[in-house]
Design a protein around this motif. Sequence first.
Motif, PDB file in Angstrom:
ATOM      1  N   UNK A  66      44.504 -70.560  -2.862  1.00 14.30           N
ATOM      2  CA  UNK A  66      43.267 -71.342  -2.886  1.00 14.30           C
ATOM      3  C   UNK A  66      43.140 -72.103  -4.196  1.00 14.30           C
ATOM      4  N   UNK A  67      42.764 -73.370  -4.066  1.00 14.69           N
ATOM      5  CA  UNK A  67      42.584 -74.197  -5.243  1.00 14.69           C
ATOM      6  C   UNK A  67      43.865 -74.844  -5.734  1.00 14.69           C
ATOM      7  N   UNK A  68      45.002 -74.423  -5.202  1.00 15.54           N
ATOM      8  CA  UNK A  68      46.295 -74.989  -5.630  1.00 15.54           C
ATOM      9  C   UNK A  68      47.011 -75.708  -4.487  1.00 15.54           C
ATOM     10  N   UNK A  69      46.877 -75.198  -3.281  1.00 18.19           N
ATOM     11  CA  UNK A  69      47.557 -75.779  -2.117  1.00 18.19           C
ATOM     12  C   UNK A  69      46.539 -76.493  -1.234  1.00 18.19           C
ATOM     13  N   UNK A  70      46.988 -77.560  -0.589  1.00 18.07           N
ATOM     14  CA  UNK A  70      46.156 -78.292   0.349  1.00 18.07           C
ATOM     15  C   UNK A  70      46.946 -78.571   1.617  1.00 18.07           C
ATOM     16  N   UNK A  71      46.403 -78.135   2.748  1.00 18.37           N
ATOM     17  CA  UNK A  71      47.025 -78.423   4.037  1.00 18.37           C
ATOM     18  C   UNK A  71      46.368 -79.669   4.616  1.00 18.37           C
ATOM     19  N   UNK A  72      47.178 -80.528   5.217  1.00 13.70           N
ATOM     20  CA  UNK A  72      46.643 -81.738   5.828  1.00 13.70           C
ATOM     21  C   UNK A  72      47.559 -82.135   6.984  1.00 13.70           C
ATOM     22  N   UNK A  73      47.117 -83.121   7.746  1.00  7.51           N
ATOM     23  CA  UNK A  73      47.905 -83.536   8.904  1.00  7.51           C
ATOM     24  C   UNK A  73      47.675 -85.003   9.193  1.00  7.51           C
ATOM     25  N   UNK A  74      48.671 -85.603   9.791  1.00  8.97           N
ATOM     26  CA  UNK A  74      48.572 -86.972  10.266  1.00  8.97           C
ATOM     27  C   UNK A  74      48.893 -86.902  11.757  1.00  8.97           C
ATOM     28  N   UNK A  75      47.850 -86.854  12.582  1.00  9.54           N
ATOM     29  CA  UNK A  75      48.062 -86.688  14.016  1.00  9.54           C
ATOM     30  C   UNK A  75      48.865 -87.838  14.613  1.00  9.54           C
ATOM     31  N   UNK A  76      48.680 -89.037  14.088  1.00  6.28           N
ATOM     32  CA  UNK A  76      49.404 -90.197  14.614  1.00  6.28           C
ATOM     33  C   UNK A  76      50.904 -90.081  14.352  1.00  6.28           C
ATOM     34  N   UNK A  77      51.256 -89.382  13.273  1.00  3.97           N
ATOM     35  CA  UNK A  77      52.669 -89.208  12.919  1.00  3.97           C
ATOM     36  C   UNK A  77      53.205 -87.853  13.357  1.00  3.97           C
ATOM     37  N   UNK A  78      52.350 -87.055  14.018  1.00  3.15           N
ATOM     38  CA  UNK A  78      52.763 -85.717  14.465  1.00  3.15           C
ATOM     39  C   UNK A  78      53.323 -84.889  13.314  1.00  3.15           C
ATOM     40  N   UNK A  79      52.666 -84.975  12.181  1.00  2.84           N
ATOM     41  CA  UNK A  79      53.195 -84.344  10.983  1.00  2.84           C
ATOM     42  C   UNK A  79      52.134 -83.522  10.261  1.00  2.84           C
ATOM     43  N   UNK A  80      52.546 -82.354   9.831  1.00  2.00           N
ATOM     44  CA  UNK A  80      51.724 -81.442   9.046  1.00  2.00           C
ATOM     45  C   UNK A  80      52.261 -81.439   7.624  1.00  2.00           C
ATOM     46  N   UNK A  81      51.364 -81.306   6.656  1.00  2.00           N
ATOM     47  CA  UNK A  81      51.770 -81.321   5.251  1.00  2.00           C
ATOM     48  C   UNK A  81      51.210 -80.103   4.528  1.00  2.00           C
ATOM     49  N   UNK A  82      51.880 -79.762   3.436  1.00  2.00           N
ATOM     50  CA  UNK A  82      51.346 -78.772   2.514  1.00  2.00           C
ATOM     51  C   UNK A  82      51.614 -79.277   1.108  1.00  2.00           C
ATOM     52  N   UNK A  83      50.556 -79.708   0.444  1.00  2.00           N
ATOM     53  CA  UNK A  83      50.661 -80.136  -0.948  1.00  2.00           C
ATOM     54  C   UNK A  83      50.493 -78.907  -1.826  1.00  2.00           C
ATOM     55  N   UNK A  84      51.484 -78.647  -2.641  1.00  2.00           N
ATOM     56  CA  UNK A  84      51.469 -77.454  -3.486  1.00  2.00           C
ATOM     57  C   UNK A  84      51.471 -77.887  -4.948  1.00  2.00           C
ATOM     58  N   UNK A  85      50.403 -77.570  -5.644  1.00  2.00           N
ATOM     59  CA  UNK A  85      50.265 -77.901  -7.058  1.00  2.00           C
ATOM     60  C   UNK A  85      50.199 -76.623  -7.880  1.00  2.00           C
ATOM     61  N   UNK A  86      50.397 -76.778  -9.182  1.00  2.00           N
ATOM     62  CA  UNK A  86      50.326 -75.636 -10.109  1.00  2.00           C
ATOM     63  C   UNK A  86      51.156 -74.466  -9.594  1.00  2.00           C
ATOM     64  N   UNK A  87      52.367 -74.767  -9.207  1.00  2.00           N
ATOM     65  CA  UNK A  87      53.227 -73.738  -8.622  1.00  2.00           C
ATOM     66  C   UNK A  87      53.551 -72.640  -9.619  1.00  2.00           C
ATOM     67  N   UNK A  88      53.661 -71.434  -9.085  1.00  4.54           N
ATOM     68  CA  UNK A  88      53.954 -70.249  -9.886  1.00  4.54           C
ATOM     69  C   UNK A  88      55.253 -69.615  -9.386  1.00  4.54           C
ATOM     70  N   UNK A  89      55.914 -68.857 -10.212  1.00  2.00           N
ATOM     71  CA  UNK A  89      57.138 -68.180  -9.750  1.00  2.00           C
ATOM     72  C   UNK A  89      56.905 -67.324  -8.513  1.00  2.00           C
ATOM     73  N   UNK A  90      55.712 -66.755  -8.395  1.00  5.76           N
ATOM     74  CA  UNK A  90      55.423 -65.922  -7.231  1.00  5.76           C
ATOM     75  C   UNK A  90      55.249 -66.726  -5.946  1.00  5.76           C
ATOM     76  N   UNK A  91      55.256 -68.038  -6.040  1.00  4.00           N
ATOM     77  CA  UNK A  91      55.233 -68.887  -4.847  1.00  4.00           C
ATOM     78  C   UNK A  91      56.628 -69.062  -4.251  1.00  4.00           C
TER      79      UNK A  91
END
Length: 119
Positions: A66-91
């Motif tokens: 929470x607060x670091x990752x963002x899930x989003x989608x583009x239905x027209x492109x049939x695509x799901x995304x996961x933006x991952x920021x402030x990555x940690x080794x435990x990711x």
Amino acid sequence: QGQLVESGGGSVQAGGSLRLSCAASGYTYSSYYYMGWFRQAPGKERERVAVIGTSGGRPYYADSVKGRFTISQDNAKNTLYLQMNSLKPEDTAMYYCAAQRVLNRWDYWGQGTQVTVSS
């Protein structure tokens, strides 16, 4: 038959960012109830990371992202995304895209994309 193909994984240093993509094919994107990202590290159980309804609504995030990752989608492109920021080794894990075409059942899975975060 539905297919999910992930991309965007790689190796980054702690604090860096990556964006994962999941291309869905075989069925119309809207025919899935939910799309989600899961991850599994060696020796650990699979963890549900983020979920989004294909019709919208508030996404779900695991507390660990929470607060670091963002899930989003583009239905027209049939695509799901996961933006991952402030990555940690435990990711560090194999990240999988999954879809529910039958409610409450993750019945389609991608092959996974590796994310490695170094300290």
